[in-house]
Design an enzyme around this catalytic site. Sequence first.
Site, PDB file in Angstrom:
ATOM      1  N   LYS A  51      -8.839  -0.416  -6.575  1.00  0.00           N
ATOM      2  CA  LYS A  51      -9.584   0.535  -5.501  1.00  0.00           C
ATOM      3  C   LYS A  51     -10.220   1.636  -5.276  1.00  0.00           C
ATOM      4  O   LYS A  51     -10.688   1.623  -6.101  1.00  0.00           O
ATOM      5  CB  LYS A  51      -7.883   1.319  -4.900  1.00  0.00           C
ATOM      6  CG  LYS A  51      -7.988   2.177  -4.224  1.00  0.00           C
ATOM      7  CD  LYS A  51      -7.381   1.243  -2.607  1.00  0.00           C
ATOM      8  CE  LYS A  51      -7.991   2.124  -1.342  1.00  0.00           C
ATOM      9  NZ  LYS A  51      -6.446   2.719  -1.322  1.00  0.00           N
TER      10      LYS A  51
ATOM     11  N   ASN B 152      -5.054   7.315  -6.640  1.00  0.00           N
ATOM     12  CA  ASN B 152      -5.511   8.255  -6.021  1.00  0.00           C
ATOM     13  C   ASN B 152      -4.777   9.512  -6.309  1.00  0.00           C
ATOM     14  O   ASN B 152      -4.973  10.329  -5.081  1.00  0.00           O
ATOM     15  CB  ASN B 152      -6.177   8.603  -4.423  1.00  0.00           C
ATOM     16  CG  ASN B 152      -4.844   8.479  -3.960  1.00  0.00           C
ATOM     17  OD1 ASN B 152      -3.769   8.387  -4.241  1.00  0.00           O
ATOM     18  ND2 ASN B 152      -5.134   8.751  -2.804  1.00  0.00           N
TER      19      ASN B 152
ATOM     20  N   HIS C 148      -4.827  -0.777   6.000  1.00  0.00           N
ATOM     21  CA  HIS C 148      -4.544   0.117   6.754  1.00  0.00           C
ATOM     22  C   HIS C 148      -5.461   0.267   8.018  1.00  0.00           C
ATOM     23  O   HIS C 148      -5.405   0.654   8.594  1.00  0.00           O
ATOM     24  CB  HIS C 148      -4.170   1.361   6.128  1.00  0.00           C
ATOM     25  CG  HIS C 148      -4.787   1.899   5.641  1.00  0.00           C
ATOM     26  ND1 HIS C 148      -6.701   1.910   5.677  1.00  0.00           N
ATOM     27  CD2 HIS C 148      -5.382   2.414   3.900  1.00  0.00           C
ATOM     28  CE1 HIS C 148      -7.113   2.408   4.917  1.00  0.00           C
ATOM     29  NE2 HIS C 148      -5.965   3.036   3.800  1.00  0.00           N
TER      30      HIS C 148
ATOM     31  N   ALA D 213      -4.021  14.889   5.375  1.00  0.00           N
ATOM     32  CA  ALA D 213      -3.595  13.769   5.750  1.00  0.00           C
ATOM     33  C   ALA D 213      -2.649  12.476   5.386  1.00  0.00           C
ATOM     34  O   ALA D 213      -2.717  12.344   3.927  1.00  0.00           O
ATOM     35  CB  ALA D 213      -5.200  12.936   5.885  1.00  0.00           C
TER      36      ALA D 213
ATOM     37  N   HIS E 111       1.435   5.590  -1.523  1.00  0.00           N
ATOM     38  CA  HIS E 111       1.590   6.245  -2.275  1.00  0.00           C
ATOM     39  C   HIS E 111       2.259   7.520  -2.829  1.00  0.00           C
ATOM     40  O   HIS E 111       3.797   7.720  -2.445  1.00  0.00           O
ATOM     41  CB  HIS E 111       0.354   7.822  -1.635  1.00  0.00           C
ATOM     42  CG  HIS E 111      -0.658   7.076  -0.949  1.00  0.00           C
ATOM     43  ND1 HIS E 111      -2.097   7.006  -1.993  1.00  0.00           N
ATOM     44  CD2 HIS E 111      -1.482   6.210   0.141  1.00  0.00           C
ATOM     45  CE1 HIS E 111      -2.859   6.884  -1.421  1.00  0.00           C
ATOM     46  NE2 HIS E 111      -2.121   5.818  -0.312  1.00  0.00           N
ATOM     47  N   LEU E 112       2.761   7.335  -4.100  1.00  0.00           N
ATOM     48  CA  LEU E 112       3.776   8.281  -4.636  1.00  0.00           C
ATOM     49  C   LEU E 112       3.357   9.171  -5.413  1.00  0.00           C
ATOM     50  O   LEU E 112       4.608   9.985  -5.894  1.00  0.00           O
ATOM     51  CB  LEU E 112       4.042   6.798  -5.955  1.00  0.00           C
ATOM     52  CG  LEU E 112       4.901   5.590  -5.470  1.00  0.00           C
ATOM     53  CD1 LEU E 112       5.517   4.966  -6.218  1.00  0.00           C
ATOM     54  CD2 LEU E 112       6.490   5.773  -5.350  1.00  0.00           C
ATOM     55  N   ARG E 113       2.432  10.216  -5.925  1.00  0.00           N
ATOM     56  CA  ARG E 113       2.179  10.904  -6.058  1.00  0.00           C
ATOM     57  C   ARG E 113       2.138  11.294  -7.145  1.00  0.00           C
ATOM     58  O   ARG E 113       2.411  10.078  -8.071  1.00  0.00           O
ATOM     59  CB  ARG E 113       2.576  12.112  -5.105  1.00  0.00           C
ATOM     60  CG  ARG E 113       2.896  11.526  -3.487  1.00  0.00           C
ATOM     61  CD  ARG E 113       1.089  11.683  -3.301  1.00  0.00           C
ATOM     62  NE  ARG E 113       0.431  11.810  -1.566  1.00  0.00           N
ATOM     63  CZ  ARG E 113      -0.089  11.324  -1.724  1.00  0.00           C
ATOM     64  NH1 ARG E 113      -1.046  11.165  -1.558  1.00  0.00           N
ATOM     65  NH2 ARG E 113      -0.689  11.454  -0.116  1.00  0.00           N
TER      66      ARG E 113
ATOM     67  N   HIS F 166       1.177  -1.275   0.274  1.00  0.00           N
ATOM     68  CA  HIS F 166      -0.057   0.103   0.006  1.00  0.00           C
ATOM     69  C   HIS F 166       1.185   1.144   0.245  1.00  0.00           C
ATOM     70  O   HIS F 166       1.507   1.290   1.151  1.00  0.00           O
ATOM     71  CB  HIS F 166      -0.645  -0.187   1.248  1.00  0.00           C
ATOM     72  CG  HIS F 166      -1.581   1.162   1.238  1.00  0.00           C
ATOM     73  ND1 HIS F 166      -3.101   0.900   0.934  1.00  0.00           N
ATOM     74  CD2 HIS F 166      -1.442   2.100   1.036  1.00  0.00           C
ATOM     75  CE1 HIS F 166      -4.087   1.958   1.201  1.00  0.00           C
ATOM     76  NE2 HIS F 166      -3.053   3.064   1.415  1.00  0.00           N
TER      77      HIS F 166
ATOM     78  N   ASP G 120       1.673   2.430   3.604  1.00  0.00           N
ATOM     79  CA  ASP G 120       0.508   3.588   3.496  1.00  0.00           C
ATOM     80  C   ASP G 120       1.241   4.755   3.550  1.00  0.00           C
ATOM     81  O   ASP G 120       0.959   5.888   4.187  1.00  0.00           O
ATOM     82  CB  ASP G 120      -0.411   4.112   4.511  1.00  0.00           C
ATOM     83  CG  ASP G 120      -1.716   4.207   3.941  1.00  0.00           C
ATOM     84  OD1 ASP G 120      -1.646   5.325   2.896  1.00  0.00           O
ATOM     85  OD2 ASP G 120      -2.807   4.884   4.419  1.00  0.00           O
TER      86      ASP G 120
ATOM     87  N   HIS H 258       3.455  14.742   2.121  1.00  0.00           N
ATOM     88  CA  HIS H 258       2.646  16.007   1.786  1.00  0.00           C
ATOM     89  C   HIS H 258       3.710  16.877   1.937  1.00  0.00           C
ATOM     90  O   HIS H 258       4.777  17.456   2.659  1.00  0.00           O
ATOM     91  CB  HIS H 258       1.750  16.242   2.744  1.00  0.00           C
ATOM     92  CG  HIS H 258       0.471  14.656   2.199  1.00  0.00           C
ATOM     93  ND1 HIS H 258      -0.198  15.619   1.656  1.00  0.00           N
ATOM     94  CD2 HIS H 258       0.045  14.336   2.998  1.00  0.00           C
ATOM     95  CE1 HIS H 258      -1.604  14.986   1.200  1.00  0.00           C
ATOM     96  NE2 HIS H 258      -1.310  14.255   2.113  1.00  0.00           N
TER      97      HIS H 258
END
Lengths: 334, 334
Positions: free
Chosen positions: A97, A41, A170, A258, A15-17, A13, A242, A246
Amino acid sequence: METISLQSPYDMHLHLRDTPLLESVAKYTAQYFSGALVMPNLNPPIDSVELALSYKDRIQNACGDYNFMPLMSLYLTEGLDRSVLQRAKEVGIRFVKLYPKGATTGSQSGVSEVLDNKILQILEYIQELGLILSIHGESNGFSLEREAEFHSVFTELAESFPRLKIIFEHLSDHRSIALVEKYSNLFATLTLHHITLSLDDVIGGGLNPHCFCKPILKTPKDRDALLQVALSAHSKFSFGSDSAPHLKENKENGKGAAGIFSAPLVLLGLAELFEKHKRLENLQSFISDNAQHIYSLPKSAKVINLEKKPTQIPREFDGIVPLFSGRELSWSYT
Amino acid sequence: METISLQSPYDMHLHLRDTPLLESVAKYTAQYFSGALVMPNLNPPIDSVELALSYKDRIQNACGDYNFMPLMSLYLTEGLDRSVLQRAKEVGIRFVKLYPKGATTGSQSGVSEVLDNKILQILEYIQELGLILSIHGESNGFSLEREAEFHSVFTELAESFPRLKIIFEHLSDHRSIALVEKYSNLFATLTLHHITLSLDDVIGGGLNPHCFCKPILKTPKDRDALLQVALSAHSKFSFGSDSAPHLKENKENGKGAAGIFSAPLVLLGLAELFEKHKRLENLQSFISDNAQHIYSLPKSAKVINLEKKPTQIPREFDGIVPLFSGRELSWSYT
């Protein structure tokens, strides 16, 4: 000096943006993991095969020469077409997802009502194709009850689609453990932060935006129960960081995005944790073997060696404040 | 147009800080209230009669021509001497505030162990002098359990000092209501924010530092139970705003100072709330009569008139983001 070798680690899980943040963060996971399930996302969401493949290209470019496999996922929008799913399968995209609309960062294109007929038909087809369904499982209720309130949706889906592999992402609430154990087609991921921190790390002293994430960190009781699951290398649970970067200014602007960025240090943090609890022998299963079984992933030749030598975690990585910012961890990458 | 008249409002828990913030905030309470119990958690703490009297002077200067009575309190440090308490009584200082060390803003000079013999002797003397003891009642445990974990201390104090008037400040947990009702010498204050907001206002969407306070906002169930107590004008509970200003930059710097600034609008917010729940007839008791009885306060000639006309709450007052920032409230000061 004490060392451990982790074979073919997987982060299930991540997030690589996108560019330019992608270029800052991708290298950490690419360096230390064989592969990672990349969340879709973005804005706009990755809801077509074309978007997924071009995103995969950008990720691979950002990863440079590291031997790393990005496992791509499709964003389940209410208008997701069968032909898109079919084509996804053809090109080797194996994950879909599902975000409840409004549940977290980048969920505005998500699903309003998971048990709506239109969505159930999409899920039926996902089952038929043998794709894997990954779910951010939270209601829109009171923050500390959101995960538990979503249990009824998992129950309904697990019973309605017995051949669909469903991942409860998560886990943050101890009450979710029994649910995952109950259904043979239900599995879960665990983050490093949910098994080491509690809500007090966000609100217990001053307010700390860098430990703010969704699902929110919960009670010490929740943390401890989830930690025991991870330490025991429970076969239905695999590691998913996860890691969700940011920029510091988007954390400290009074609106508090978040997400917790942990990619550069998750293996070090896990080694410290498993050693502290005298379960180092279970780390290999938690970090790779369970994922290989659950998701039918190959064991790659990649081996990450760690040694028992302190690492000072920087306060920031390229303007992102990481988990354990400024702390010393007891293990190092060799 | 509908109007209401509030006679001699009292705010029984107020932070006015010191120069220059004092000059920004004092006028709001001075304008709308007959008097307010001013908290002594400055740095250094107000732990002597001299400091209290000079602070009172500064407050009165900052209040200008408004007819307003600051009710001063002494900070209970572990070294607080009997002679200081005696002198306080002689000059008309009637309140002593106890902070557990580390519990909140400005509590670093507080008490490590409330039930320590040295502290119990101080409390014995406070009882003997007929002073009133105000307590920030939180343990150093998990944030959501801190208030409940402190109940045993209140029980011990209420039973050990039956003639000591003890105030359980800013109730945040529904479990505390029964405790206050149980002991005839135990009373409480309620803030506007704890009866209108919940933890979701801090962590439920993005992270909102402007709703971060101690004790932390709790569950909707806690909020609703405390609201019912306020609406019923329960005679053991009086209004204490706990208005606690911090400059915006100290809220949004990633460290999140604890405290909500509400002084300019608390009466408007209360009027809206009591009207919405059809209990406007109880507001006078909650805002003044209960306090007059509990603390033996005079009814002053001050009358605050409100009319049913919208007020737009500014986003900021002098660099401080207030409760209900930018919102429209349905009542106005005339």
